[in-house]
Design a protein around this motif. Structure first.
Motif, PDB file in Angstrom:
ATOM      1  N   HIS A   1       0.836  -1.206   0.000  1.00 40.24           N
ATOM      2  CA  HIS A   1       0.000   0.000   0.000  1.00 40.24           C
ATOM      3  C   HIS A   1       0.868   1.253   0.000  1.00 40.24           C
ATOM      4  O   HIS A   1       0.594   2.200  -0.751  1.00 40.24           O
ATOM      5  N   ARG A   2       1.918   1.268   0.822  1.00 40.07           N
ATOM      6  CA  ARG A   2       2.785   2.445   0.883  1.00 40.07           C
ATOM      7  C   ARG A   2       3.553   2.641  -0.420  1.00 40.07           C
ATOM      8  O   ARG A   2       3.893   3.770  -0.780  1.00 40.07           O
TER       9      ARG A   2
ATOM     10  N   ARG B   1       2.215   2.121  -3.173  1.00 36.72           N
ATOM     11  CA  ARG B   1       1.128   2.362  -4.132  1.00 36.72           C
ATOM     12  C   ARG B   1       1.100   1.277  -5.205  1.00 36.72           C
ATOM     13  O   ARG B   1       0.838   1.530  -6.387  1.00 36.72           O
TER      14      ARG B   1
ATOM     15  N   VAL C   1      -8.680   1.982   4.841  1.00 37.68           N
ATOM     16  CA  VAL C   1      -7.450   2.768   4.905  1.00 37.68           C
ATOM     17  C   VAL C   1      -7.717   3.988   5.768  1.00 37.68           C
ATOM     18  O   VAL C   1      -8.714   4.701   5.553  1.00 37.68           O
TER      19      VAL C   1
ATOM     20  N   ASP D   1      -6.502   7.700   7.907  1.00 40.00           N
ATOM     21  CA  ASP D   1      -5.876   8.960   7.519  1.00 40.00           C
ATOM     22  C   ASP D   1      -4.404   9.037   7.904  1.00 40.00           C
ATOM     23  O   ASP D   1      -3.763  10.072   7.678  1.00 40.00           O
ATOM     24  N   SER D   2      -3.855   7.969   8.489  1.00 42.03           N
ATOM     25  CA  SER D   2      -2.408   7.900   8.714  1.00 42.03           C
ATOM     26  C   SER D   2      -1.772   6.876   7.781  1.00 42.03           C
ATOM     27  O   SER D   2      -0.631   6.479   7.987  1.00 42.03           O
ATOM     28  N   ASP D   3      -2.520   6.429   6.779  1.00 39.31           N
ATOM     29  CA  ASP D   3      -2.074   5.466   5.765  1.00 39.31           C
ATOM     30  C   ASP D   3      -1.999   4.042   6.304  1.00 39.31           C
ATOM     31  O   ASP D   3      -1.318   3.207   5.721  1.00 39.31           O
TER      32      ASP D   3
END
Length: 289
Positions: free
Chosen positions: A80-81, A83, A130, A132-134
């Protein structure tokens, strides 16, 4: 979509915890994967940093994680980080003590069955949350978190290893425990059951519960059709409190400092957090129907 095992090039990442806890299941999974895939590259990272480097350099190979829920969640968070979650099809062979998340997602918990699903299964697109801090949540989100279990007391052999393995020190420790009476145990504050919380819970901008209504528990799980299912259990004052339920794409919780359990980890304290449903964000290989 079904995947042909003869055309697969796999990157098998074996989590170090899986190798320590159940080396036999790891060996079986590697044998099944190596026999069924066109090409298999096996990596044995020693720590989370090496785990991340191996996954980032996967190239065109399809990643397969052999490990427990923490290893699965770590892989999803890394993708996820980067992308790269939407374009990557992930596979997991659950090995270890904590397998509840993988099982809830539909992954077989047996080494052979899970490895066969990697080779012969089908890609399923699953919704995730997901924040708001990823951060990423695959299954259940709970407020307050379930209290953590106490760590078991080290055995004499483990104590000897910690002390450098000196036999005389193990004998001294054993004699000391025999002669000195043990103190009565006190309940740990970390294990005390949390009390009711005053939280504002909003679903798609609409307030479901406000600060004037104490709540005992809140759960948020990805639901059908790109929505999250939110269930709030208000504090019962004599009469039975009816749980409140709502569905929406965004869930915001705010109020006094609170902790939450997301899958297999506890996060916080925070005063505000928003979770958003990402529909079909995770591609996971599961048994074909």
């Amino acid at each position: 979509m079904a995947t042909s095992p003869t055309s697969d090039q796999l990157l098998v990442i074996v989590d170090p915890a899986a190798r320590r806890t159940d080396g036999e299941s790891v060996r079986i999974a590697k044998d099944v994967l190596s026999a069924g895939a066109a090409s298999t590259k096996v990596c044995l990272p020693e720590d989370p940093e090496e785990f991340a480097r191996v996954l980032a350099r996967r190239g065109s190979r399809r990643p397969v994680v052999i490990g427990d829920d923490r290893a699965l969640i770590r892989a999803v968070a890394l993708l996820h980080r980067q992308r790269a979650l939407a374009e990557c099809v992930l596979s997991v062979v659950p090995v270890g003590a904590a397998l509840g998340v993988a099982h809830a997602l539909g992954v077989p918990t047996g080494a052979v069955a899970a490895a066969r699903a990697v080779l012969d299964g089908a890609e399923r697109r699953l919704d995730v949350l997901v924040d708001d801090s990823d951060g990423v949540v695959l299954g259940a989100l709970r407020i307050p978190p379930v209290p953590l279990a106490t760590a078991p007391e080290p055995s004499v052999a483990q104590a000897g290893l910690v002390a450098g393995g000196h036999p005389w020190l193990r004998t001294y420790q054993s004699l000391f425990r025999t002669l000195v009476p043990s103190r009565p145990s006190r309940p740990s504050p970390a294990l005390a059951p949390p009390g009711p919380a005053r939280l504002r819970i909003e679903v798609d901008g609409v307030t479901l519960v406000d600060l004037d209504q104490p709540v005992e528990a809140v759960s948020v799980t990805p639901g059908p059709s790109g929505t999250a299912v939110v269930e709030v259990r208000p504090l019962s004052l004599g009469a039975v409190a009816v749980p409140l339920e709502a569905r929406g794409r965004t869930v915001t919780v705010s109020g006094a400092d609170f902790r939450y359990r997301a899958d297999a980890t506890v996060a916080g304290p925070v005063r505000r957090r928003t979770w958003t449903v990402r529909e079909g964000a995770l591609g996971l290989m599961l048994p074909g129907r």
